[in-house]
Design a protein around this motif. Structure first.
Motif, PDB file in Angstrom:
ATOM      1  N   ILE A 134       0.867  -0.987   0.031  1.00 40.15           N
ATOM      2  CA  ILE A 134      -0.040   0.189   0.079  1.00 40.15           C
ATOM      3  C   ILE A 134       0.904   1.314  -0.146  1.00 40.15           C
ATOM      4  O   ILE A 134       0.441   2.287  -0.574  1.00 40.15           O
ATOM      5  N   THR A 135       2.093   1.380   0.526  1.00 41.87           N
ATOM      6  CA  THR A 135       2.785   2.536   0.644  1.00 41.87           C
ATOM      7  C   THR A 135       3.139   3.091  -0.699  1.00 41.87           C
ATOM      8  O   THR A 135       2.952   4.221  -0.955  1.00 41.87           O
ATOM      9  N   PRO A 136       3.686   2.219  -1.588  1.00 41.80           N
ATOM     10  CA  PRO A 136       4.054   2.698  -3.053  1.00 41.80           C
ATOM     11  C   PRO A 136       2.811   3.196  -3.768  1.00 41.80           C
ATOM     12  O   PRO A 136       2.752   3.947  -4.729  1.00 41.80           O
ATOM     13  N   ALA A 137       1.804   2.266  -3.240  1.00 46.17           N
ATOM     14  CA  ALA A 137       0.247   2.714  -4.006  1.00 46.17           C
ATOM     15  C   ALA A 137      -0.378   3.925  -3.566  1.00 46.17           C
ATOM     16  O   ALA A 137      -0.822   4.608  -4.705  1.00 46.17           O
ATOM     17  N   LEU A 138       0.005   4.394  -2.463  1.00 46.34           N
ATOM     18  CA  LEU A 138      -0.521   5.726  -2.044  1.00 46.34           C
ATOM     19  C   LEU A 138       0.282   6.879  -2.981  1.00 46.34           C
ATOM     20  O   LEU A 138      -0.401   8.034  -3.283  1.00 46.34           O
ATOM     21  N   ILE A 139       1.538   6.761  -3.463  1.00 43.96           N
ATOM     22  CA  ILE A 139       2.339   7.564  -4.175  1.00 43.96           C
ATOM     23  C   ILE A 139       1.456   7.876  -5.466  1.00 43.96           C
ATOM     24  O   ILE A 139       1.554   9.039  -6.254  1.00 43.96           O
ATOM     25  N   VAL A 140       0.610   6.754  -5.928  1.00 38.34           N
ATOM     26  CA  VAL A 140       0.050   6.975  -7.289  1.00 38.34           C
ATOM     27  C   VAL A 140      -0.760   8.332  -7.289  1.00 38.34           C
ATOM     28  O   VAL A 140      -0.795   8.833  -8.488  1.00 38.34           O
ATOM     29  N   GLY A 141      -1.244   8.505  -6.114  1.00 41.12           N
ATOM     30  CA  GLY A 141      -2.151   9.668  -6.148  1.00 41.12           C
ATOM     31  C   GLY A 141      -1.688  11.168  -6.472  1.00 41.12           C
ATOM     32  O   GLY A 141      -2.232  12.017  -7.083  1.00 41.12           O
ATOM     33  N   ALA A 142      -0.282  11.135  -6.404  1.00 38.76           N
ATOM     34  CA  ALA A 142       0.288  12.208  -6.774  1.00 38.76           C
ATOM     35  C   ALA A 142       0.674  12.711  -8.004  1.00 38.76           C
ATOM     36  O   ALA A 142       0.637  13.863  -8.675  1.00 38.76           O
ATOM     37  N   PHE A 143       0.892  11.522  -8.812  1.00 39.28           N
ATOM     38  CA  PHE A 143       1.454  11.757 -10.376  1.00 39.28           C
ATOM     39  C   PHE A 143       0.260  11.073 -11.354  1.00 39.28           C
ATOM     40  O   PHE A 143       0.450  10.983 -12.526  1.00 39.28           O
TER      41      PHE A 143
END
Length: 434
Positions: A134-143
């Motif tokens: 889930i941690t890298p998946a959260l980053i998806v929201g920025a780009f």
């Protein structure tokens, strides 16, 4: 005084994890962590996937779903191959301050009978795998809506191994921050700060979406977002209460404070919108929920119910203003507000854990400071050290990774492709054929 971070559980069992005579399987603990593991995976697919996909425009809905799904698969295999051993090393081995030993590459030292405390070692590794998903998946929201799929996969793979796994070791795997007494029960530093800092670095490096600030970009389907938000709320019980790594009083309190903070954060954000704009919005109340959940996460093993309400209310107000400041003042296109919600919330919760862990605050008292720390000032210094170290390390290394990936494959699609939408350009599919 006691250390209420997950490190306390790990440290107390590390030397006896595989010794049947010293550690026995607890079926209640095992059943609960099996359930918690499923709940945390449920947070990413379908929870976060639906939450994010509803917030983007219709032409990019599948791209977000695809990114979350692909990351679930890829991060799982990377965690199995080498991520887990970087974070936690192998049982019975004294760990270094910065990364774990490499005795568990491909889970080499685990068998079906291996134990980590009172649960199977394989279960603990799987539970931690869901955090690594889930941690890298959260980053998806920025780009969202502008990064190439190939760039996302390469960046996330390198980032998991050189940012997430080492920071996880610092805090939970026997590393230097955990040894200092940092109280981060379920991931304020490890999950929320790392993901959010990487997110805002990516948003700044890639630049805003075409039309940002001049063209309206409303969520295309808030129904999906609210459904995803509900799944996140339920799944977060596994995230926080599961971090007790036992079916015990600590897990019960973590579940209670998680729920109270989410409720308070939701209503606080809703109230801010109502006061400032005249109407409460659905998007606002669910965003406040995420802020409340993210902010209580590091403190969920340290504080009591009354403090949790204060933390949730603080999250709703502080993250609301942070979101407006980043978008409207700084003009940074963090597409789905990863940094102001998860980053600001994670930092706020980590600091407030140092305050409300005190046992001298009456109804707002918590579970005590970490071992060797006898004052609020001392605990706050450790908490601040954890926040600053995680922020700086993540920012620098994420910037380097993004630069490398940009040279390799290019970070973002071109303007024409962005206008057409990532669903067709990158996946040759449409989310809706009506």
């Amino acid at each position: 005084m006691r250390n209420f971070s997950k490190l306390a559980v790990l440290a107390s069992t590390a030397l006896v994890a595989n010794t049947a005579s010293a550690s026995e399987l607890n079926q209640a603990d095992t059943a609960w962590i099996l359930t918690a593991t499923a709940l945390v995976l449920f947070m990413t697919i379908p929870g976060l996937s639906l939450f994010y996909s509803g917030l983007v425009r219709a032409k990019n809905v599948l791209s977000v779903l695809m990114q979350c799904f692909a990351l679930t698969c890829l991060m799982s295999l990377l965690w199995f191959a080498v991520g887990y051993t970087i974070a936690f090393g192998s049982d019975g081995v004294e760990q270094g301050a910065f990364i774990g030993d490499f005795g568990n590459v491909f889970f080499a030292s685990m068998t079906m009978d291996s134990l980590n405390g009172s649960i199977p070692a394989t279960l603990f590794a799987t539970f931690q795998m869901t955090f690594a998903i889930i941690t890298p998946a959260l980053i998806v929201g920025a780009f969202a809506e502008r990064m190439r799929f190939s760039a996302m996969l390469i960046f996330s793979s390198i980032w998991l191994l050189v940012v997430y796994a080492p920071v996880c070791h610092w805090v939970w795997g026997g590393g230097w921050l955990g040894s200092m007494g940092l109280q981060d029960f379920a991931g304020g530093t490890v999950v929320h700060i790392t993901a959010a800092v990487a997110a805002i670095v990516a948003a700044m490096m890639m630049g805003p979406r075409k039309g940002f600030g001049t063209v309206a970009m409303p969520p295309h389907n808030l129904t999906l977002t609210v459904a995803g938000a509900g799944m996140l709320w339920v799944g977060w019980f596994g995230f926080n209460a599961g971090s007790a790594v036992a079916a015990d009083n600590s897990a019960s309190m973590a579940m209670l404070v998680t729920h109270l903070s989410a409720a308070a954060g939701s209503l606080a954000w809703m109230a801010m919108e109502w006061i400032r704009h005249g109407k409460p919005s659905v998007l606002g109340i669910v965003t406040g929920m995420v802020a409340g959940l993210g902010t209580i996460t590091p403190a969920s093993g340290s504080v009591g119910p009354a403090a949790a309400v204060v933390i949730g209310l603080s999250a709703g107000v502080v993250c609301y203003f942070a979101t407006n400041w980043i978008k409207n003042t700084l003009k940074i296109d963090d597409s789905l507000d990863v940094f102001p919600v998860h980053g600001v919330g994670g930092m706020l919760g980590t600091i407030l854990a140092g305050v409300f862990a005190s046992q001298q605050l009456g109804i707002f008292s918590g579970n005590g400071f970490s071992d060797g720390i006898d004052s609020m000032g001392g605990q706050l210094m450790v908490q601040a050290t954890g926040v600053v170290a995680t922020f700086v390390y993540t920012a620098v290394v994420s910037w380097i990774i993004l630069k490398v990936v940009d040279v390799m494959v290019g970070l973002r699609v071109d303007e024409e492709e962005e206008t057409q939408g990532l669903d067709l350009v990158l996946h040759d599919e449409r989310g809706y054929d009506l």
